[in-house]
Design an enzyme around this catalytic site. Structure first.
Site, PDB file in Angstrom:
ATOM      1  N   ASP A 125       5.328  -4.896  -0.109  1.00  0.00           N
ATOM      2  CA  ASP A 125       4.339  -4.041   0.571  1.00  0.00           C
ATOM      3  C   ASP A 125       3.714  -3.058  -0.420  1.00  0.00           C
ATOM      4  O   ASP A 125       2.833  -2.269  -0.054  1.00  0.00           O
ATOM      5  CB  ASP A 125       4.920  -3.354   1.816  1.00  0.00           C
ATOM      6  CG  ASP A 125       6.135  -2.488   1.523  1.00  0.00           C
ATOM      7  OD1 ASP A 125       6.555  -2.428   0.351  1.00  0.00           O
ATOM      8  OD2 ASP A 125       6.670  -1.877   2.473  1.00  0.00           O
ATOM      9  N   SER A 126       4.105  -3.161  -1.716  1.00  0.00           N
ATOM     10  CA  SER A 126       3.348  -2.494  -2.788  1.00  0.00           C
ATOM     11  C   SER A 126       1.920  -3.039  -2.795  1.00  0.00           C
ATOM     12  O   SER A 126       1.039  -2.471  -3.443  1.00  0.00           O
ATOM     13  CB  SER A 126       4.023  -2.712  -4.146  1.00  0.00           C
ATOM     14  OG  SER A 126       4.320  -4.076  -4.356  1.00  0.00           O
ATOM     15  N   ASP A 156       8.099  -8.635   2.283  1.00  0.00           N
ATOM     16  CA  ASP A 156       8.528  -7.327   2.788  1.00  0.00           C
ATOM     17  C   ASP A 156       8.095  -7.169   4.234  1.00  0.00           C
ATOM     18  O   ASP A 156       6.902  -7.342   4.546  1.00  0.00           O
ATOM     19  CB  ASP A 156       7.816  -6.216   1.998  1.00  0.00           C
ATOM     20  CG  ASP A 156       8.694  -5.610   0.929  1.00  0.00           C
ATOM     21  OD1 ASP A 156       9.927  -5.724   1.030  1.00  0.00           O
ATOM     22  OD2 ASP A 156       8.121  -5.039  -0.020  1.00  0.00           O
ATOM     23  N   LYS A 168      12.452  -9.094   3.321  1.00  0.00           N
ATOM     24  CA  LYS A 168      13.180  -7.947   2.754  1.00  0.00           C
ATOM     25  C   LYS A 168      12.975  -6.751   3.681  1.00  0.00           C
ATOM     26  O   LYS A 168      11.851  -6.537   4.176  1.00  0.00           O
ATOM     27  CB  LYS A 168      12.673  -7.630   1.341  1.00  0.00           C
ATOM     28  CG  LYS A 168      13.324  -6.382   0.736  1.00  0.00           C
ATOM     29  CD  LYS A 168      13.115  -6.274  -0.750  1.00  0.00           C
ATOM     30  CE  LYS A 168      11.771  -5.745  -1.182  1.00  0.00           C
ATOM     31  NZ  LYS A 168      11.445  -4.377  -0.695  1.00  0.00           N
ATOM     32  N   GLU A 204      14.015  -2.473   4.147  1.00  0.00           N
ATOM     33  CA  GLU A 204      14.542  -1.269   3.511  1.00  0.00           C
ATOM     34  C   GLU A 204      15.576  -0.615   4.427  1.00  0.00           C
ATOM     35  O   GLU A 204      15.396  -0.600   5.645  1.00  0.00           O
ATOM     36  CB  GLU A 204      13.407  -0.274   3.235  1.00  0.00           C
ATOM     37  CG  GLU A 204      12.404  -0.790   2.223  1.00  0.00           C
ATOM     38  CD  GLU A 204      11.301   0.219   1.917  1.00  0.00           C
ATOM     39  OE1 GLU A 204      11.354   1.361   2.402  1.00  0.00           O
ATOM     40  OE2 GLU A 204      10.371  -0.156   1.171  1.00  0.00           O
ATOM     41  N   GLU A 230      16.496   0.205  -6.060  1.00  0.00           N
ATOM     42  CA  GLU A 230      15.323   0.842  -6.692  1.00  0.00           C
ATOM     43  C   GLU A 230      15.671   2.277  -7.110  1.00  0.00           C
ATOM     44  O   GLU A 230      16.118   3.087  -6.276  1.00  0.00           O
ATOM     45  CB  GLU A 230      14.129   0.835  -5.726  1.00  0.00           C
ATOM     46  CG  GLU A 230      12.886   1.455  -6.345  1.00  0.00           C
ATOM     47  CD  GLU A 230      11.595   1.152  -5.591  1.00  0.00           C
ATOM     48  OE1 GLU A 230      11.596   0.345  -4.635  1.00  0.00           O
ATOM     49  OE2 GLU A 230      10.556   1.731  -5.989  1.00  0.00           O
TER      50      GLU A 230
HETATM   51  O1  KIV Z   1       6.973  -3.658  -2.480  1.00  0.00           O
HETATM   52  C1  KIV Z   1       7.482  -3.877  -3.585  1.00  0.00           C
HETATM   53  O2  KIV Z   1       6.796  -4.222  -4.555  1.00  0.00           O
HETATM   54  C2  KIV Z   1       8.927  -3.721  -3.725  1.00  0.00           C
HETATM   55  C3  KIV Z   1       9.486  -3.797  -5.106  1.00  0.00           C
HETATM   56  C4  KIV Z   1       9.266  -2.497  -5.797  1.00  0.00           C
HETATM   57  C5  KIV Z   1      10.906  -4.187  -5.111  1.00  0.00           C
HETATM   58  O3  KIV Z   1       9.604  -3.497  -2.775  1.00  0.00           O
END
Ligand code: KIV
Length: 284
Positions: A44-45, A83, A113, A115, A182
């Site tokens: 989600d970056s 994510d 993924k 969090e 992280e």
């Molecule tokens: O969203 C993302 O890019 C991430 C990485 C920093 C692991 O969660």
């Protein structure tokens, strides 16, 4: 053949380190495939890297699925993890099941993924029991940025460090097949890595994790104004692109591009015939 979660688990058992990286579209998906990187995260970056937000909170599940579908079209070999974005799994395990199901069915990913630590363990268990592989994410969790008070390292005092270790063990117990750490101090990520049977994937967490993940924009140098402390630019693509665009503009303005080499042509006869068809008095 696409990498499976069994392959990822085996790497830990064999003590084989591996690289992981993010991708957001067909081009980056293909580059990751060609580089033979086994673990690809549609992170989600995306919000910061491709959508112009200053964090991950505005990213929606539809954004993730839209981009992940392009990644999947470009990548045939990596294990593709998506994510789950902010508020698409926090309300209940059932909400998470619905969101994760869309990632597998509509985008063609193999895993999701999430969090969070112990508090999301029931959700991890629900997903894995439904056959949806889950990666955990501990330490600096950007979706909780307002709670954490900024993008800072986590686990620096005894109670927070002990919490992170307990979180990692609980996520493993709940069925996660890997955990991203992280911005966790090097010594703590080494301890967590030693205590887990599943791989740890570090970012800003030192060299002792089982794997490393980076944001592709940082690794390739897409941005010249900001390089996070945990990143290393293996290329400077922003500089190369700026230089290329400057030369393009110069050549267009000077009339040196395009030339006949970049054009198609027809015979003089065709042009003459077209000219004779012009109505009386038209043209020069
Ligand atoms: O969203 C993302 O890019 C991430 C990485 C920093 C692991 O969660």
């Amino acid at each position: 053949m696409r990498v499976t979660i069994a392959d990822i688990r085996k790497k830990k058992a064999k003590g084989e380190r591996f690289a992981a990286i993010t991708a957001y579209d067909v081009v980056t998906g293909r580059l990751v495939d060609e580089a033979g990187i086994p673990f690809l995260l549609v992170g989600d970056s995306l919000g910061m890297v491709a959508l112009g937000y200053d964090g991950t909170i505005p990213v929606t599940l539809d954004d993730m699925i839209h981009h992940a579908r392009a990644v999947v079209r470009g990548n045939k070999t990596s294990l593709i993890v998506i994510d789950l974005p902010f508020m698409t799994y926090h309300k209940s395990p059932e909400q998470a099941l619905e969101s994760a199901g869309r990632c597998l069915q509509e985008a063609g990913a193999q895993a999701v993924k999430l969090e969070g630590g112990r508090v999301i363990a029931p959700t991890v268990a629900r997903l894995t029991q439904a056959g949806i592989p889950v990666v955990g994410h501990l330490g600096l969790t950007p979706q909780s940025i307002h709670q954490l008070g900024g993008f800072k390292a986590q686990g620096k005092d005894v109670s927070r460090a002990a919490e992170l270790l307990e979180d990692a063990l609980t996520l493993q117990e709940a069925g996660a097949f890997a955990i991203v750490l992280e911005c966790v101090p090097v010594e703590l990520s080494a301890l967590i890595t030693k205590r887990l049977a599943i791989p740890t994937i570090g970012i800003g967490s030192g060299p002792h994790c089982d794997a490393e993940i980076q944001v592709i924009a940082d690794t390739l140098g897409w941005f010249s104004d900001f390089v996070p402390k945990h990143a290393k630019q293996f290329a400077k693509l922003a500089d190369a692109a700026a230089d290329a665009l400057k030369r393009y503009v110069e050549e267009v303005n000077a009339g040196t591009f395009p030339t006949e080499r970049e054009s198609v042509s027809v015979s003089e006869d065709v042009i003459r015939a077209v000219e004779t068809r012009l109505p009386e008095g038209a043209g020069g």
